[in-house]
Design an enzyme around this catalytic site. Structure first.
Site, PDB file in Angstrom:
ATOM      1  N   ASN A   9     -30.170   6.725  34.142  1.00 38.44           N
ATOM      2  CA  ASN A   9     -31.250   7.742  34.767  1.00 38.44           C
ATOM      3  C   ASN A   9     -31.776   6.510  36.274  1.00 38.44           C
ATOM      4  O   ASN A   9     -32.758   5.401  35.655  1.00 38.44           O
ATOM      5  CB  ASN A   9     -31.958   8.141  34.199  1.00 38.44           C
ATOM      6  CG  ASN A   9     -33.927   8.657  34.833  1.00 38.44           C
ATOM      7  OD1 ASN A   9     -33.113   9.057  36.177  1.00 38.44           O
ATOM      8  ND2 ASN A   9     -34.546   9.809  34.532  1.00 38.44           N
ATOM      9  N   LYS A  11     -32.860   7.021  38.412  1.00 40.19           N
ATOM     10  CA  LYS A  11     -34.696   8.051  38.881  1.00 40.19           C
ATOM     11  C   LYS A  11     -34.403   7.295  40.822  1.00 40.19           C
ATOM     12  O   LYS A  11     -32.999   7.642  41.288  1.00 40.19           O
ATOM     13  CB  LYS A  11     -36.372   7.009  38.365  1.00 40.19           C
ATOM     14  CG  LYS A  11     -36.110   6.764  36.763  1.00 40.19           C
ATOM     15  CD  LYS A  11     -37.397   6.366  36.488  1.00 40.19           C
ATOM     16  CE  LYS A  11     -37.159   6.563  35.146  1.00 40.19           C
ATOM     17  NZ  LYS A  11     -37.976   6.727  34.621  1.00 40.19           N
ATOM     18  N   HIS A  95     -36.722  16.400  32.962  1.00 44.11           N
ATOM     19  CA  HIS A  95     -37.355  15.245  32.560  1.00 44.11           C
ATOM     20  C   HIS A  95     -39.581  15.106  33.166  1.00 44.11           C
ATOM     21  O   HIS A  95     -39.783  15.759  33.578  1.00 44.11           O
ATOM     22  CB  HIS A  95     -36.542  14.319  34.153  1.00 44.11           C
ATOM     23  CG  HIS A  95     -36.796  12.603  33.199  1.00 44.11           C
ATOM     24  ND1 HIS A  95     -38.144  11.702  33.428  1.00 44.11           N
ATOM     25  CD2 HIS A  95     -36.671  11.351  33.219  1.00 44.11           C
ATOM     26  CE1 HIS A  95     -38.699  10.550  33.104  1.00 44.11           C
ATOM     27  NE2 HIS A  95     -37.171  10.415  32.432  1.00 44.11           N
ATOM     28  N   GLU A  97     -40.978  13.224  33.765  1.00 42.76           N
ATOM     29  CA  GLU A  97     -41.492  12.789  35.337  1.00 42.76           C
ATOM     30  C   GLU A  97     -41.358  14.112  36.404  1.00 42.76           C
ATOM     31  O   GLU A  97     -42.229  13.499  37.224  1.00 42.76           O
ATOM     32  CB  GLU A  97     -40.809  12.170  35.678  1.00 42.76           C
ATOM     33  CG  GLU A  97     -41.099  10.446  35.095  1.00 42.76           C
ATOM     34  CD  GLU A  97     -40.142   9.243  35.624  1.00 42.76           C
ATOM     35  OE1 GLU A  97     -38.877   9.365  36.696  1.00 42.76           O
ATOM     36  OE2 GLU A  97     -40.397   8.322  34.679  1.00 42.76           O
ATOM     37  N   GLU A 167     -37.269  12.426  24.142  1.00 42.71           N
ATOM     38  CA  GLU A 167     -38.360  10.907  25.443  1.00 42.71           C
ATOM     39  C   GLU A 167     -39.280  11.341  25.305  1.00 42.71           C
ATOM     40  O   GLU A 167     -40.264  12.077  26.218  1.00 42.71           O
ATOM     41  CB  GLU A 167     -37.193  10.841  26.853  1.00 42.71           C
ATOM     42  CG  GLU A 167     -36.501  10.725  27.332  1.00 42.71           C
ATOM     43  CD  GLU A 167     -35.883  10.122  28.430  1.00 42.71           C
ATOM     44  OE1 GLU A 167     -35.309   9.705  29.008  1.00 42.71           O
ATOM     45  OE2 GLU A 167     -36.451  11.105  29.438  1.00 42.71           O
ATOM     46  N   GLY A 173     -41.205   4.119  30.184  1.00 36.74           N
ATOM     47  CA  GLY A 173     -41.404   2.902  31.886  1.00 36.74           C
ATOM     48  C   GLY A 173     -42.612   1.987  31.186  1.00 36.74           C
ATOM     49  O   GLY A 173     -42.968   1.494  31.558  1.00 36.74           O
ATOM     50  N   SER A 212     -37.608   3.026  26.987  1.00 33.53           N
ATOM     51  CA  SER A 212     -37.422   2.003  26.994  1.00 33.53           C
ATOM     52  C   SER A 212     -36.716   1.219  25.567  1.00 33.53           C
ATOM     53  O   SER A 212     -36.616   0.311  25.467  1.00 33.53           O
ATOM     54  CB  SER A 212     -38.968   1.403  26.724  1.00 33.53           C
ATOM     55  OG  SER A 212     -40.315   1.317  26.842  1.00 33.53           O
TER      56      SER A 212
HETATM   57  C1  PEP Z   1     -36.436   7.690  31.396  1.00 36.46           C
HETATM   58  O1  PEP Z   1     -36.481   7.883  32.672  1.00 36.46           O
HETATM   59  O2  PEP Z   1     -35.501   8.780  31.328  1.00 36.46           O
HETATM   60  C2  PEP Z   1     -37.076   6.510  30.935  1.00 36.46           C
HETATM   61  C3  PEP Z   1     -35.929   6.602  29.483  1.00 36.46           C
HETATM   62  O3  PEP Z   1     -36.659   5.094  30.789  1.00 36.46           O
HETATM   63  P1  PEP Z   1     -37.140   3.896  30.709  1.00 36.46           P
HETATM   64  O4  PEP Z   1     -35.771   3.675  30.642  1.00 36.46           O
HETATM   65  O5  PEP Z   1     -37.667   3.061  31.812  1.00 36.46           O
HETATM   66  O6  PEP Z   1     -38.004   4.153  30.314  1.00 36.46           O
END
Ligand code: PEP
Length: 252
Positions: A9, A11, A95, A97, A167, A173, A212
């Site tokens: 992803n 982003k 997601h 976000e 998630e 993040g 992460s």
């Molecule tokens: C994500 O944005 O779906 C995600 C898992 O981000 P990160 O790997 O940076 O935690």
């Protein structure tokens, strides 16, 4: 036996020259394609570029969001068929976000999951609890509520056309991934919920962990019995690290 799946992803990151380096390095990376699949979700303006570089390769690409509508007065939105026209196989739906900024609700994620599958796209449906919800011990309640919103819209068998991703918001993040044991427990719980409704589907549906995921924790996470791969944000911006994560999935 479920194949592993690793999804980048990216982003709202990247540019034409950086994307080219990343996508070409991914193609050249010695990832094992025999038991794992790889997907890159890029910002919409770069779908054309992803298609031109990845077309004909075993690596798929996708969007990070879409409208439930096919066309109309929805300024700033992108329709399912537009993603299909640029060769997308996947699209991320729900997601955190987007949920957190109020764009996505349980209802709208269900509707868009259905719209994606109708267009022939595979939705990657994200679920996860906030830190406060985690501390309150209501991870199960939150994730089931999010999952049930989709099941309500399309029926349990509709899930077969997509991929699920757990998630936890507190892990996205932050550099603080869930422990493999915690992620395994939640995924096993989610799979168990599906099993009650459709035992065969529960065995076949892919459920990813995201939050992460890095080169140094990928193999442990992906080795857990219910974790079928990862949704990778930050680490997908580092080409070498992302290739290592893909290689870890291919080794299992
Ligand atoms: C994500 O944005 O779906 C995600 C898992 O981000 P990160 O790997 O940076 O935690």
């Amino acid at each position: 036996m479920r194949r592993k799946l690793v999804v980048a992803n990216r982003k709202m990151n990247g540019n034409l020259s950086g994307n080219k380096v990343f996508l070409e390095a991914l193609l050249a990376g010695t990832c094992d394609y025999s038991n794992a699949d790889y997907v890159v979700c890029v910002p919409h303006p770069y779908l054309f570029q992803a298609e031109s570089i990845l077309k004909g390769s075993p690596i798929a690409w996708g969007g990070q969001n879409m409208s439930r509508y096919e066309s109309g007065a929805y300024t700033g939105s992108v329709s399912p068929s537009m993603l299909v026209e640029f060769g997308c196989e996947y699209v991320i739906i729900g997601h955190s976000e987007r949920r957190q900024r109020g764009h996505d609700t349980d209802l709208s994620t269900g509707e868009r999951f259905e719209a994606a599958t109708k267009a022939g796209l595979k939705p990657i449906f994200c679920m996860g609890e906030t830190l406060a919800e985690y501390e309150e011990g209501i991870t199960d309640i939150v994730t089931i509520r999010q999952l049930n919103a989709v099941i309500h819209e399309i029926g349990v068998q509709g899930l077969a056309k997509g991929v699920l991703a757990y998630e936890p918001v507190w892990a996205i993040g932050t550099g603080k991934a869930a422990s493999p044991e915690h992620a395994q427990n939640v995924l096993s719980f989610l799979r168990g919920h599906i099993e009650v409704l459709d035992a065969e589907l529960a065995q076949n549906i892919r459920i990813l962990y995201g939050g992460s995921v890095k080169a140094d924790n990928a193999e442990k996470l992906f080795s857990m019995p219910d974790i079928d791969g990862g949704l990778v944000g930050g680490a997908s911006l580092n080409t070498e690290e992302f290739v290592s994560i893909c290689q870890a999935a291919g080794r299992i």
